[in-house]
Each structure stands twice: as C-alpha cells, then as structure tokens.
Write an enzyme that holds these catalytic residues in place. Structure first.
Site, PDB file in Angstrom:
ATOM      1  N   TYR A  62     -10.273  -1.046   1.919  1.00 13.04           N
ATOM      2  CA  TYR A  62      -9.798  -1.018   3.601  1.00 13.04           C
ATOM      3  C   TYR A  62      -9.614   0.413   3.838  1.00 13.04           C
ATOM      4  O   TYR A  62      -9.246   1.419   2.995  1.00 13.04           O
ATOM      5  CB  TYR A  62      -8.418  -1.842   3.574  1.00 13.04           C
ATOM      6  CG  TYR A  62      -8.762  -3.110   4.448  1.00 13.04           C
ATOM      7  CD1 TYR A  62      -9.053  -2.992   5.767  1.00 13.04           C
ATOM      8  CD2 TYR A  62      -8.491  -4.161   3.866  1.00 13.04           C
ATOM      9  CE1 TYR A  62      -9.095  -3.939   6.577  1.00 13.04           C
ATOM     10  CE2 TYR A  62      -8.837  -5.394   4.690  1.00 13.04           C
ATOM     11  CZ  TYR A  62      -9.028  -5.128   5.784  1.00 13.04           C
ATOM     12  OH  TYR A  62      -9.107  -6.396   6.555  1.00 13.04           O
TER      13      TYR A  62
ATOM     14  N   ASP B 246       0.753  -1.141   0.049  1.00 11.55           N
ATOM     15  CA  ASP B 246      -0.106  -0.111   0.132  1.00 11.55           C
ATOM     16  C   ASP B 246       0.713   1.204  -0.192  1.00 11.55           C
ATOM     17  O   ASP B 246       0.395   2.361  -0.216  1.00 11.55           O
ATOM     18  CB  ASP B 246      -0.877   0.188   1.316  1.00 11.55           C
ATOM     19  CG  ASP B 246      -2.124  -0.884   0.983  1.00 11.55           C
ATOM     20  OD1 ASP B 246      -2.783  -1.108  -0.051  1.00 11.55           O
ATOM     21  OD2 ASP B 246      -2.632  -1.839   2.006  1.00 11.55           O
TER      22      ASP B 246
END
Length: 645
Positions: free
Chosen positions: A390, A304
């Site tokens: 998320y 990420d």
C-alpha cells in the site's frame, strides 16, 4: 530549477528551534550515549530515535537566539535478552535521563532492516523451500516473503517470543508486480529474536495464479497535452527553517520515524494578533484489519505506525511526478536499525493550489456594480509512505478562511490473497483467477492537541432534530439545534450520527467573539464507517480506538499513541481505553481531540493491478472563532489573472 522553488534542506539541517526534528548529527549522538551508558549488548538495535519534545512553556517563551537543551527519545531491542528498552537521552549533557525495559508484554516495532532480513532468510530455509517445491516453485529468487507483525492470539508456543507471520508471493519474469501471484496457504512463522523459522503454517497446496498482473500496459495514451503550473513571481509562502508562513498562517513542520509528518504550533493572524488553534497535529496510529477468518488470514491486521512506523517508509518525492508546481521540499533524517543516520531526500512536499472560488456575490438588483469575488487557494503540506503493497498519502490543507483540511489518499496494490478455487470464497472480490482482495478497513487515528486561543478549552457536541407538526410548529419546518457539554473523558467517546447531523466543537469558554459567545472550531466529519469487528477480537482489543469516531482526553505529555506505545504483540487495552478510564475533567482544560477515520474498502475490479487513489477527508472549520469571514480581504482576481470582468 524549473518549477521547484528551492533545493531541499542542507546535509545537516541546523537546529534553530526547540521543536526542530533531530538531525543526523543528533541521531548519531543519541546512539553514542545509549551505547556508552545503556548497558546493551553488541547485538542490540535501535527501533526509534526522535525528538523528545520540550515542555510547552519552553516553546512558548522561546525567542530567536535563546539556548535550549535537546533530548531524544530512544528505544532499543536487545535480542540477547529479548527485551525492549526505552528512555531519554540528553544530547546537550550527553547523559541518559531514563532507561528502562518494557514490562507490559509489548514488543518493539518491526523495523525495515529486520523486515527485509527475515524475508531473505526465509527463502534459504530448507523447510520453506520444500513447502514451495510442493507447489511447483523451484526458483526461490522469485519468491517474496514479507514478515508481518504476528499480533497476539494467545497461542501457547508463541508466548514470550518476538514473532512475525509470513505472507508469500511468486513473481513472473519481469518482477513488475511482486504481489500479483499470492502463494495460498503458506505462512512461515518467524522467531525474530533468533532469526529462525519457528514453524510453517501450511494449509494445503493451491494453484499459483496464472495472471502476472503486469503494471505497465502494452499501449499508453497519446492524447494528453502538457498542463503547466507556473507562479512567475514565486509562491506566497516563506520558510524559515521549519517555520512556514502563508496567508496569515504560521505552522511548524516536524517529522519522526513513527508518525511521519507532524505539524506544530498552528496559528492564524487575526487583526494583527497571532491566535493559536492547534499546538500539535499528527496521525499517530492506524490499523488495517482484514475480514477473512481462515488459513492464517485472520492474522492480517497491520498497525502501520505502532508495528512498523510510517515515517521510515516515507518516499523520496520527485518534482513533476509526485508534486507539481512551485515546490518547497523538506528532507527527513531518520536511522537504520544499527542507529546509522539516514536521510530521505524530499520527504515532505509543500506547495500552493488553486481551489476554485473562496466567495462570490453578484448584485442582481444593481447590475452596474462589479461582481465581488475571490478565488481560493490552499497551502498543501504532504508526504507519501509506501508500506509494502500500500501507498498512503498524508495531506494537510490550509485555507485562506481559517479552515484546516486533512486528507488520506490510499493507492498501491490492495493486499491480494490466493484462492483454492478460481473465484471468491465470499470474503472479498476476485480480481483475477485465483486472486481475491479481502474486505478490509483502514482505521486512522488522528491526534489534535487543541489550543483555541490558549490551553483552556472545552468540548461541545452539536445535534439537530426536527419536530412534529404541533401548535408551535404548524408547518412542520422547525429544526432544533441542541448543544451538549461533554465534560469528562467517558462522556466524550462518541460516534457520528447522520440522523442528527452531529459534529463536535472545541471552544475556549474564557474568550468571547463579537456576539459574546465562546470562540471555537468545529470538527466537520467526512467519509467514515463503523468498525465491523467483534470488540472481543484479538485485534480489536489492541485497537479499541476504532470503535469511536471521537475521543477527547485531558492533555498529558506522554499520551501520544492511541493503541499504546508498544501495540506489537500486546494483549490489548492500552492507550485511549486505559487513559480514559480515569474519566478526567475536560471543562476549561488543555483538551486533546482524537478523531478516528475508518475507510471501508471492498475492492473493485478497477482496483487491480494498482488501485486508483481513494480519498477520505475531514476538516477543522472556524465556528465563532472569527467575528466575520476572515477571507474578505483576499483581493478579487484581475485581468492579469485572466479574469475578464
């Protein structure tokens, strides 16, 4: 302004200190320098523009009013040449100090604009439309395609191309939950250089899940009374630009598009002296490997930071919703892929929280004496990043006793996958008919450039063991503390050991406390797990940091990212494993500590349709740094604080 202490920082934040993040004017200046001097094509776009942090000597010698040069790290991707190019732009002199292509096989991150553009392109592609039609899907406006980083799996036709691997969902009328209905077995493979679809991996038609996974319930609770947090005299912190002062703490707040929130020059005032503890702290990398081997699922392993950049996805926080109390917000300047400056309003939230008791003692032998106590409060500095399904909260806590806490809060929608049968195939948990949440891990790598009373530090490991009953231990109650010096980078690659109550200390061997021992801080571990991946797995080769909970390196200014500067499509082996191969000395050196927090997650039914926050944390605790409890001067609460006695 209700409970908010002040408005966010001004439109163009003034630059007053060498560590201040780039503002919008500087971002635009960096773009202008590169476009003028970088010899890039008109199609080139900007992956990263952020502060090239100055040398420590400049920062430490800086005084208000001093002049200083400003430099920006700039990275571009040029689709015309399929090259990632990076360098340093001197904003003061309007020059390029360096500018060179990346040659080790890594690719620039997939930036937000590229990510969304590819998804829109997919739903207009005739072959992809045909694949959807096979599944009974005709309304392409309801199809969501996310182009995930493709990794590096040695597939011949993918070598040398800039790729993404598509994940697909089909929404209901409301569009309330875009991830509730995964389209199983369908994965467009993107050539991002040319913005085309290279191929479509189609593993066969499966039913579209019937459950729409609506987020808003039909009936809401109606018995929640107001809970107000007020500070009539205002908060106890002060803010001067990006410098925060609170309860003897001095902290500088930073931000960049890749790491998000960063903290700098962390010090604590002790006996009238500002004592350095950590020079720079951040979370520079995380990877989320998923545990299903088939149907394209093996490609789900998002870096990420290094493949996307958590900073560009920071939320604009809302008073009373994301943050409650007397809040100070900081805006964050970043940019789109064309280098146009953008601003995230209220990107970083800061406030105080009551945190129960700090210390207490009641003298049972002299009941007439007052009870001595102090309530604990902590300073909270936080940001939230929404990356697709998320949401990650990055929380940094500062306590009155010199403790520093770090906490991850994970929420959002656990990544849903479609099934060919109503219930799980053994690699996850079924949360709705034909919807599986695969077992996965969130592997966070935190970096701490340590400065315990200065730059000359060292690493000690503490282990504990009992002893069998013997002549010297007749009652079997001995507990031995064993301290081991981790003198080199290879020795300092360690894992948690609950059986030994293991922890690690960073000491300054040149500075002594009242007992004549080196001053230090200890890393107190919390929630963690081992990685379950085979070290030979392609994702494991790129994320070797996750196999050790603790690493330490000798400081080098450009060693920031534990999986390397360009993990996107890299073959692996960069970052920590490459740097530590030199096995540099860690005794009486500028030491950098890297802590890996592996949050293991097999989803529950209760994680659907939105996951309640999962918490994972650890702490830096003073360990011989102070001569006694530094919170003894925190006053006891009084009647005005509703304390009755």
């Amino acid at each position: 302004m209700s409970q908010s202490m002040s408005q966010s920082m001004s439109q163009s934040t003034p630059i007053r200190h060498p560590l201040d993040p780039l503002n919008d004017v500087e971002i635009a200046a960096a773009v202008a320098v590169v476009k003028k001097l970088g010899n890039i094509s008109a199609e080139a776009w900007f992956e990263s523009i952020y502060l090239d942090e100055p040398a420590k000597s400049l920062v430490r010698n800086f005084k208000d009013g001093d002049g200083f040069e400003r430099r920006a790290y700039v990275c571009c991707y040029d689709p015309k040449s399929n090259q990632t190019i990076r360098g340093i732009a001197n904003l003061t002199k309007q020059t390029l100090e360096s500018w060179e292509p990346v040659t080790d096989g890594g690719q620039a991150r997939i930036v937000a604009d590229e990510y969304f553009a590819a998804g829109v392109m997919a739903i207009k592609d005739p072959n992809f439309i045909a694949a959807c039609n096979k599944r009974g899907i005709t309304d392409m406006n309801r199809v969501l395609v996310e182009p995930w980083a493709a990794g590096n799996f040695g597939i011949k036709e993918e070598v040398g191309k800039r790729l993404a691997y598509g994940q697909c969902w089909y929404s209901d009328d409301s569009g309330d939950n875009p991830y509730a209905r995964p389209i199983a077995g369908l994965h467009p493979v993107f050539d991002l250089q040319h913005m085309t679809i290279l191929r479509i991996d189609d593993f066969g038609v499966a039913p579209i899940p019937p459950d729409t996974g609506n987020i808003k319930p039909k009936k809401m609770r109606d018995d929640i009374k107001p809970l107000n947090i007020t500070q009539p005299e205002g908060p106890s912190f002060s803010v001067d630009g990006h410098l925060v002062k609170w309860q003897k703490w001095h902290i500088r707040i930073g931000f960049n598009v890749r790491e998000g929130l960063t903290l700098h020059d962390i010090k604590y005032e002790d006996k009238g002296k500002l004592r350095p503890i950590i020079y720079r702290a951040s979370m520079p990398e995380m990877v989320v490997p998923y545990g299903h081997p088939g149907n394209g699922h093996f490609r789900r392993n998002a870096f990420d930071n290094g493949e996307y950049g958590v900073g560009q996805y920071f939320d604009s926080l809302s008073l009373g919703c994301d943050c409650v109390g007397e809040i100070k917000y900081f805006d964050a300047d970043y940019h789109d892929w064309r280098g146009v400056p953008k601003k995230i309003k209220n990107a970083i939230c800061m406030h105080e929280e009551d945190y129960g008791l700090l210390w207490k003692f009641t003298n049972a032998y002299k009941p007439d004496l007052p009870t001595y106590r102090a309530r604990s409060r902590r300073l909270v500095i936080s940001g939230l990043s929404t990356i697709g399904n998320y949401v990650y909260g990055f929380f940094w806590y500062f306590y009155q006793d010199g403790t520093i806490g770090v906490e991850i809060k994970a929420t959002g929608i656990p990544f849903p996958s479609g099934l060919y049968q109503p219930t799980s195939d053994g690699y996850g948990e079924t949360v709705a008919p034909f919807v599986d949440l695969h077992t996965h891990q969130h592997c966070f790598s935190f970096r701490f450039d340590m400065a315990i009373d200065g730059d000359k530090n060292a690493i000690r490991e503490m282990n504990f063991a009992g002893e069998k009953i013997s002549a010297t231990n007749p009652h079997g109650n001995v507990i031995r503390a064993m301290e081991t010096a981790l003198k080199t980078e290879k020795q300092a690659q360690r894992n948690i050991d609950l059986a030994a109550a293991r922890y690690w200390r960073v000491i300054n061997p040149n500075e002594k406390n009242a007992m004549g021992k080196p001053v230090g801080y200890k890393l107190a571990t919390g929630v963690n797990a081992m990685s379950f991946l085979d070290p030979a797995a392609p994702v494991a080769k790129r994320a070797q940091f996750m196999f050790k909970h603790f690493w330490a390196t000798q400081y080098k200014a450009d060693e920031i990212f534990p999986a390397g500067l360009f993990p996107n499509q890299h073959v692996g082996g960069d970052g920590l494993p490459k740097w530590t191969a030199a096995d540099r000395n860690l005794e009486n050196e500028n030491v950098v500590v890297w802590y890996t927090l592996n949050l293991h997650h097999l989803a529950r039914l209760e994680d659907w349709p939105i996951q309640p926050v999962l918490y994972a944390n650890f702490h830096w605790m003073a360990d011989g740094f102070f001569d006694q409890n530094p919170g003894m001067d925190v006053p006891s609460p009084h009647k005005k604080d509703h304390c009755q006695k």
